[in-house]
Motif scaffolding. Structure first.
Motif, PDB file in Angstrom:
ATOM      1  N   GLY A 169       0.787  -1.220   0.000  1.00 19.24           N
ATOM      2  CA  GLY A 169       0.000   0.000   0.000  1.00 19.24           C
ATOM      3  C   GLY A 169       0.816   1.264   0.000  1.00 19.24           C
ATOM      4  N   VAL A 170       2.064   1.185  -0.418  1.00 22.38           N
ATOM      5  CA  VAL A 170       2.933   2.347  -0.459  1.00 22.38           C
ATOM      6  C   VAL A 170       3.045   2.821  -1.902  1.00 22.38           C
ATOM      7  CG1 VAL A 170       5.218   3.280   0.071  1.00 22.38           C
ATOM      8  CG2 VAL A 170       4.243   1.478   1.508  1.00 22.38           C
ATOM      9  N   ASP A 171       2.604   4.047  -2.145  1.00 26.56           N
ATOM     10  CA  ASP A 171       2.687   4.635  -3.482  1.00 26.56           C
ATOM     11  C   ASP A 171       4.142   5.043  -3.737  1.00 26.56           C
ATOM     12  OD1 ASP A 171       2.154   5.787  -5.918  1.00 26.56           O
ATOM     13  OD2 ASP A 171       1.485   7.699  -5.042  1.00 26.56           O
ATOM     14  N   THR A 172       4.787   4.406  -4.685  1.00 27.44           N
ATOM     15  CA  THR A 172       6.214   4.613  -4.915  1.00 27.44           C
ATOM     16  C   THR A 172       6.437   5.275  -6.268  1.00 27.44           C
ATOM     17  OG1 THR A 172       6.689   2.614  -3.626  1.00 27.44           O
ATOM     18  CG2 THR A 172       8.471   3.498  -4.991  1.00 27.44           C
ATOM     19  N   ARG A 173       7.186   6.356  -6.275  1.00 28.22           N
ATOM     20  CA  ARG A 173       7.545   7.065  -7.501  1.00 28.22           C
ATOM     21  C   ARG A 173       9.061   6.968  -7.685  1.00 28.22           C
ATOM     22  NH1 ARG A 173       3.347  10.835  -8.475  1.00 28.22           N
ATOM     23  NH2 ARG A 173       1.417   9.857  -7.662  1.00 28.22           N
ATOM     24  N   VAL A 174       9.478   6.678  -8.908  1.00 30.14           N
ATOM     25  CA  VAL A 174      10.901   6.553  -9.231  1.00 30.14           C
ATOM     26  C   VAL A 174      11.287   7.677 -10.176  1.00 30.14           C
ATOM     27  CG1 VAL A 174      12.687   5.080 -10.230  1.00 30.14           C
ATOM     28  CG2 VAL A 174      10.801   4.054  -8.948  1.00 30.14           C
ATOM     29  N   HIS A 175      12.354   8.382  -9.842  1.00 29.39           N
ATOM     30  CA  HIS A 175      12.874   9.475 -10.649  1.00 29.39           C
ATOM     31  C   HIS A 175      14.321   9.143 -11.034  1.00 29.39           C
ATOM     32  CE1 HIS A 175       9.384  11.749  -9.250  1.00 29.39           C
ATOM     33  NE2 HIS A 175       9.722  11.387  -8.007  1.00 29.39           N
ATOM     34  N   GLY A 176      14.619   9.266 -12.306  1.00 25.15           N
ATOM     35  CA  GLY A 176      15.977   8.978 -12.763  1.00 25.15           C
ATOM     36  C   GLY A 176      16.026   7.686 -13.560  1.00 25.15           C
ATOM     37  N   ASP A 177      17.125   7.499 -14.254  1.00 23.37           N
ATOM     38  CA  ASP A 177      17.299   6.345 -15.144  1.00 23.37           C
ATOM     39  C   ASP A 177      18.448   5.484 -14.621  1.00 23.37           C
ATOM     40  OD1 ASP A 177      17.563   4.532 -17.189  1.00 23.37           O
ATOM     41  OD2 ASP A 177      17.395   6.019 -18.784  1.00 23.37           O
ATOM     42  N   THR A 178      18.163   4.205 -14.419  1.00 21.46           N
ATOM     43  CA  THR A 178      19.218   3.309 -13.907  1.00 21.46           C
ATOM     44  C   THR A 178      20.371   3.161 -14.892  1.00 21.46           C
ATOM     45  OG1 THR A 178      18.063   1.386 -14.810  1.00 21.46           O
ATOM     46  CG2 THR A 178      17.549   2.001 -12.545  1.00 21.46           C
ATOM     47  N   ARG A 179      20.131   3.413 -16.161  1.00 25.29           N
ATOM     48  CA  ARG A 179      21.200   3.273 -17.152  1.00 25.29           C
ATOM     49  C   ARG A 179      22.275   4.332 -16.991  1.00 25.29           C
ATOM     50  NH1 ARG A 179      17.429   3.092 -22.414  1.00 25.29           N
ATOM     51  NH2 ARG A 179      16.496   4.774 -21.177  1.00 25.29           N
ATOM     52  N   ASN A 180      21.957   5.411 -16.291  1.00 30.06           N
ATOM     53  CA  ASN A 180      22.961   6.452 -16.062  1.00 30.06           C
ATOM     54  C   ASN A 180      23.898   6.127 -14.904  1.00 30.06           C
ATOM     55  OD1 ASN A 180      21.880   8.012 -18.140  1.00 30.06           O
ATOM     56  ND2 ASN A 180      20.426   9.031 -16.749  1.00 30.06           N
ATOM     57  N   VAL A 181      23.560   5.090 -14.139  1.00 33.10           N
ATOM     58  CA  VAL A 181      24.417   4.680 -13.023  1.00 33.10           C
ATOM     59  C   VAL A 181      25.530   3.793 -13.566  1.00 33.10           C
ATOM     60  CG1 VAL A 181      24.533   3.494 -10.803  1.00 33.10           C
ATOM     61  CG2 VAL A 181      22.499   4.829 -11.410  1.00 33.10           C
ATOM     62  N   PRO A 182      26.795   4.123 -13.323  1.00 37.09           N
ATOM     63  CA  PRO A 182      27.902   3.314 -13.853  1.00 37.09           C
ATOM     64  C   PRO A 182      27.807   1.870 -13.365  1.00 37.09           C
ATOM     65  CG  PRO A 182      28.715   5.402 -12.987  1.00 37.09           C
ATOM     66  CD  PRO A 182      27.279   5.299 -12.578  1.00 37.09           C
ATOM     67  N   PRO A 183      28.197   0.909 -14.177  1.00 34.05           N
ATOM     68  CA  PRO A 183      28.126  -0.518 -13.782  1.00 34.05           C
ATOM     69  C   PRO A 183      28.794  -0.836 -12.453  1.00 34.05           C
ATOM     70  CG  PRO A 183      28.575  -0.334 -16.127  1.00 34.05           C
ATOM     71  CD  PRO A 183      28.641   1.071 -15.586  1.00 34.05           C
ATOM     72  N   ASP A 189      25.950  12.800 -12.241  1.00 33.60           N
ATOM     73  CA  ASP A 189      26.627  13.827 -13.029  1.00 33.60           C
ATOM     74  C   ASP A 189      28.010  13.301 -13.400  1.00 33.60           C
ATOM     75  OD1 ASP A 189      28.206  14.163 -10.743  1.00 33.60           O
ATOM     76  OD2 ASP A 189      26.964  15.803  -9.995  1.00 33.60           O
ATOM     77  N   HIS A 190      28.896  14.186 -13.777  1.00 36.94           N
ATOM     78  CA  HIS A 190      30.210  13.747 -14.249  1.00 36.94           C
ATOM     79  C   HIS A 190      31.117  13.250 -13.122  1.00 36.94           C
ATOM     80  CE1 HIS A 190      29.440  15.067 -18.315  1.00 36.94           C
ATOM     81  NE2 HIS A 190      29.062  16.266 -17.886  1.00 36.94           N
ATOM     82  N   THR A 191      30.789  13.605 -11.889  1.00 37.77           N
ATOM     83  CA  THR A 191      31.692  13.261 -10.780  1.00 37.77           C
ATOM     84  C   THR A 191      31.065  12.336  -9.745  1.00 37.77           C
ATOM     85  OG1 THR A 191      31.018  15.256  -9.558  1.00 37.77           O
ATOM     86  CG2 THR A 191      32.940  15.431 -11.029  1.00 37.77           C
ATOM     87  N   HIS A 194      25.896   8.200  -1.804  1.00 34.55           N
ATOM     88  CA  HIS A 194      26.576   8.770  -2.973  1.00 34.55           C
ATOM     89  C   HIS A 194      27.950   8.145  -3.088  1.00 34.55           C
ATOM     90  CE1 HIS A 194      29.397  11.299  -0.664  1.00 34.55           C
ATOM     91  NE2 HIS A 194      28.420  11.436   0.183  1.00 34.55           N
ATOM     92  N   ALA A 195      28.454   8.082  -4.291  1.00 32.04           N
ATOM     93  CA  ALA A 195      29.774   7.524  -4.562  1.00 32.04           C
ATOM     94  C   ALA A 195      30.337   8.204  -5.800  1.00 32.04           C
ATOM     95  CB  ALA A 195      29.704   6.010  -4.770  1.00 32.04           C
ATOM     96  N   PRO A 196      31.664   8.374  -5.872  1.00 33.27           N
ATOM     97  CA  PRO A 196      32.264   9.008  -7.048  1.00 33.27           C
ATOM     98  C   PRO A 196      32.144   8.137  -8.280  1.00 33.27           C
ATOM     99  CG  PRO A 196      33.967   8.182  -5.584  1.00 33.27           C
ATOM    100  CD  PRO A 196      32.674   8.021  -4.863  1.00 33.27           C
ATOM    101  N   VAL A 197      31.997   8.800  -9.416  1.00 31.92           N
ATOM    102  CA  VAL A 197      31.899   8.106 -10.699  1.00 31.92           C
ATOM    103  C   VAL A 197      33.301   7.937 -11.262  1.00 31.92           C
ATOM    104  CG1 VAL A 197      31.057   8.248 -13.062  1.00 31.92           C
ATOM    105  CG2 VAL A 197      29.596   9.004 -11.163  1.00 31.92           C
ATOM    106  N   ARG A 198      33.673   6.700 -11.549  1.00 31.27           N
ATOM    107  CA  ARG A 198      34.966   6.415 -12.140  1.00 31.27           C
ATOM    108  C   ARG A 198      34.733   5.798 -13.518  1.00 31.27           C
ATOM    109  NH1 ARG A 198      35.598   4.911  -6.699  1.00 31.27           N
ATOM    110  NH2 ARG A 198      37.272   6.043  -5.621  1.00 31.27           N
ATOM    111  N   ARG A 199      35.084   6.532 -14.513  1.00 33.25           N
ATOM    112  CA  ARG A 199      34.853   6.063 -15.887  1.00 33.25           C
ATOM    113  C   ARG A 199      36.148   5.554 -16.491  1.00 33.25           C
ATOM    114  NH1 ARG A 199      29.766   7.541 -17.169  1.00 33.25           N
ATOM    115  NH2 ARG A 199      28.831   9.278 -16.030  1.00 33.25           N
TER     116      ARG A 199
END
Length: 398
Positions: A290-304, A337-339, A393-398
């Motif tokens: 019974g919890v109305d859940t909304r998701v914002h953002g795209d999982t594909r943007n999260v680095p593997p 974002d980029h970092t 949060h965690a730094p993005v390492r590409r």
């Protein structure tokens, strides 16, 4: 086995054994220098046999006592310092032999090895706090023995000779003591580094066990919470809507099967978290509660590399919402974002009496910290509306 060092001596690897043997034999083989005075006397034609015997006895005394002192010094962590009387008597005898060499030999320099070799062994066999003072005392005694023997010297020498020989023997004593202490200090440093390596290996094993426990806690807690919820719903539907109850019972069986499969994968180290599936599962589970859940953002943007980490946070947050709140709505946000990549779950229905972070969040914080990130759980009060926010949060390492 290295002679003179007990079986409990640290360093059991092949490299450590070789270094220990090198340290031992390099210290002991220096004792061969004590034989030079005997050879010097034996090479002469007019040396009385009694004097030769006494000199040989001084040489044997030097070698035996040095070996004993060095052996005890290398076992410093297992045996107390040697007796002071033994140190004093041994050094006094070899200092007297040195004085005899000054009196009878035109070149008494080789005789300086006798007090110097014993001095090195004595320094290793005393407490570390007394080494400097003992070394200086032995240097002074050896120099004094030289000056005391000068009046009995038969060979002609200049006025500078007594002071030169006194300074020479004092330098020998200081150098041999420093050489022996440095050699043992190097061995001690290697032993400490080896012990640190062993501790690091044990800590790595402990961290891996904690990581495994955290993963198992996340998976079992999540699935068990879902199974309990489905079981309660099935119980309420029995007799009211049998078809829906059967459907919920089928989902309950599938949940149990999935929990068993995921547990096996964790045990074998093969489980990889799919963030998209974790979020979809969280939405379904919270929706069933019974919890109305909304998701914002795209999982594909999260680095593997961060997918599994964020999936664990979503799983832990979902379990906490079901277990510790009476939530009616939840916002799940992914930002990249980029970092930095961020994930945040915000839910209402917070009980202020049950907002202390549990072991699951503590485990998440350790996993995020390993990648340079952090996790924070906090209560946000906005007037009459109180929410709980779990974010990481965690730094993005590409």
């Amino acid at each position: 086995m290295l002679r003179g060092v007990s079986d409990e001596e640290p360093g059991t690897g092949t490299g450590m054994r070789r270094l220990r043997n090198y340290t031992w034999w390099s210290l002991v083989l220096l004792s061969c220098l004590a034989a030079i005075p005997v050879l010097q006397l034996a090479a002469g034609d007019t040396v009385p046999p009694a004097i030769l015997v006494v000199t040989a006895a001084a040489t044997v005394l030097t070698v035996v006592q040095r070996v004993r002192f060095v052996a005890r010094g290398l076992r410093r962590g297992q045996s107390p310092p040697g007796p002071r009387a033994e140190h004093a008597v041994t050094f006094a005898l070899v200092a007297a032999a040195w004085g005899y060499g000054v009196a009878v030999e035109s070149n008494p320099t080789p005789w300086a090895f006798l007090p110097s070799l014993v001095a090195g062994g004595v320094v290793l066999d005393v407490g570390k706090g007394r080494r400097r003072s003992v070394t200086l005392l032995m240097a002074v005694v050896a120099a004094a023995a030289c000056l005391a023997a000068m009046p009995y010297r038969e060979a002609d020498s200049g006025e500078w000779f007594p002071w030169f020989m006194a300074a020479l023997v004092a330098a020998f004593v200081l150098c041999f003591a420093a050489l022996d202490v440095t050699q043992v200090w190097f061995w001690d440093m290697v032993v400490q580094i080896d012990r640190s390596r062993e501790v690091a290996e044990e800590l790595a094993v402990a961290r891996e066990r904690l990581r495994f426990a955290a993963d198992l806690h996340d998976i079992q807690g999540h699935h068990l919470q879902a199974i309990m919820l489905k079981g309660e719903l099935t119980e309420r539907l029995i007799g009211r809507d049998d078809d829906a109850a059967r459907a919920q019972a089928a989902e309950l069986t599938e949940l149990a099967r999935t929990a068993l499969k995921d547990t096996r994968r964790v045990v074998h180290g093969y489980r990889s978290t799919d963030l998209r599936q974790e979020i979809a599962g969280a939405v379904d589970l919270l929706g069933a509660a019974g919890v109305d859940t909304r998701v914002h953002g795209d999982t594909r943007n999260v680095p593997p590399p961060l997918q599994a980490l964020f999936g664990a946070l979503v799983r832990e947050g979902t379990t906490n919402i079901l277990r510790h709140s009476q939530a009616t709505r939840c916002e799940l946000t992914l930002e990249t974002d980029h970092t930095t990549a961020r994930v945040r779950l915000v839910n209402d229905g917070v009980s202020l009496q049950d907002t202390r972070p549990g072991s699951g969040i503590a485990g998440l914080r350790e996993r995020f910290a390993a990648l340079g990130g952090d996790v924070e759980g906090r209560v946000v009060e906005d007037g009459a509306d109180t929410t709980f926010e779990l974010g990481g949060h965690a730094p993005v390492r590409r």
